[in-house]
Design a protein around this motif. Structure first.
Motif, PDB file in Angstrom:
ATOM      1  N   HIS A   1     -11.476   1.923   2.482  1.00 14.73           N
ATOM      2  CA  HIS A   1     -10.065   1.651   2.216  1.00 14.73           C
ATOM      3  C   HIS A   1      -9.443   2.706   1.310  1.00 14.73           C
ATOM      4  O   HIS A   1      -8.237   2.950   1.377  1.00 14.73           O
ATOM      5  CB  HIS A   1      -9.905   0.262   1.606  1.00 14.73           C
TER       6      HIS A   1
ATOM      7  N   THR B   1       0.815  -1.217   0.000  1.00 11.63           N
ATOM      8  CA  THR B   1       0.000   0.000   0.000  1.00 11.63           C
ATOM      9  C   THR B   1       0.845   1.262   0.000  1.00 11.63           C
ATOM     10  O   THR B   1       0.566   2.215  -0.731  1.00 11.63           O
ATOM     11  CB  THR B   1      -0.937   0.010   1.227  1.00 11.63           C
TER      12      THR B   1
ATOM     13  N   ASP C   1      -6.217   4.254   2.816  1.00 14.14           N
ATOM     14  CA  ASP C   1      -4.986   4.048   2.050  1.00 14.14           C
ATOM     15  C   ASP C   1      -4.330   5.387   1.709  1.00 14.14           C
ATOM     16  O   ASP C   1      -3.090   5.503   1.703  1.00 14.14           O
ATOM     17  CB  ASP C   1      -5.280   3.279   0.764  1.00 14.14           C
TER      18      ASP C   1
END
Length: 249
Positions: free
Chosen positions: A150, A104, A154
């Motif tokens: 997410h 990520t 992220d």
């Protein structure tokens, strides 16, 4: 950071492993010249041996054939083999790099951090050099995931990683430890200097909300710095003071 871990390499002591390493080290041109030279010598030696066994010496034409055969055949057969070795080595290095990187954030991962931390800890104890570890944790990270998904979380992780990577030296190790936790390994750094690094990084994070496709996320983070002490016999002691020991991957 110094070296990638060996992934997919033949086991130590393996004959093929030594051959592959030697060929890759020499490079394609020198490897081919070496292989061709050895093949020519071997061909000539076998030709001479065969004629000696039957009690005669080979003529010039036979010796020329014995020498020219490998000169023509080896480059044709050997070049694809060297290219294959180079391709496999490139794949191995890429796999090794990916095994050390958090997908990520593109910071290092927990496993690599702990390996490097052990190495630097041993070195710091041996030579009595300063060493610090910095823990940065994004506050309420679970709530950020819940409210922003997410995509938003992220974006927060990437912002934190970018600030940490941009605000540290090349010899430092920046890793995403787990979830919203980051760990920084700071060789040759005492606790006061580590605290200054922590303050600077967190202030940069707090300057503005993190923008992503569906909105913005206001982010805060807490830090904990710890430095090696004379009584530290194991890395775990240092990690505990930085609140990094015992956390999962």
């Amino acid at each position: 950071m110094d070296a990638l871990h060996d992934i997919g390499r033949p086991a130590p002591g393996s004959g093929m492993g030594h051959v592959a390493d030697t060929l890759l080290h020499l490079g394609p041109r020198r490897s081919m010249l070496l292989a061709t030279g050895l093949a020519v010598l071997l061909s000539l030696a076998l030709t001479l041996s065969a004629h000696v066994l039957v009690g005669s010496l080979p003529g010039l034409t036979i010796l020329l054939i014995a020498a020219l055969g490998p000169l023509l055949a080896v480059p044709m057969c050997f070049a694809p083999f060297v290219r294959l070795l180079q391709t496999l080595e490139g794949m191995r290095l890429e796999l090794a790099r990916l095994a050390q990187i958090d997908e990520t954030t593109h910071a290092y991962n927990r496993r690599f951090f702990l390996q490097m931390a052990q190495r630097e800890f041993d070195r710091a104890r041996r030579y009595h050099h300063p060493l610090s570890v910095l823990h940065i944790e994004i506050e309420s990270f679970a709530a950020i995931v819940s409210h922003h998904g997410h995509e938003g979380s992220d974006a927060v992780l990437r912002r934190m990683a970018g600030i940490a990577l941009g605000g540290t030296r090349t010899l430092d190790v920046v890793a995403r430890f787990e979830n919203g936790r980051f760990a920084l390994l700071l060789p040759e750094t005492d606790q006061a200097s580590a605290a200054l690094v922590a303050s600077r990084l967190v202030q940069e994070l707090h300057k503005a909300p993190v923008a992503y496709a569906r909105g913005e996320v206001s982010v805060k983070a807490r830090t904990q710095a710890a430095s090696i002490e004379p009584g530290d016999e194991a890395l775990d002691s240092l990690l505990k003071r930085a609140d990094l020991a015992g956390h999962g991957a």
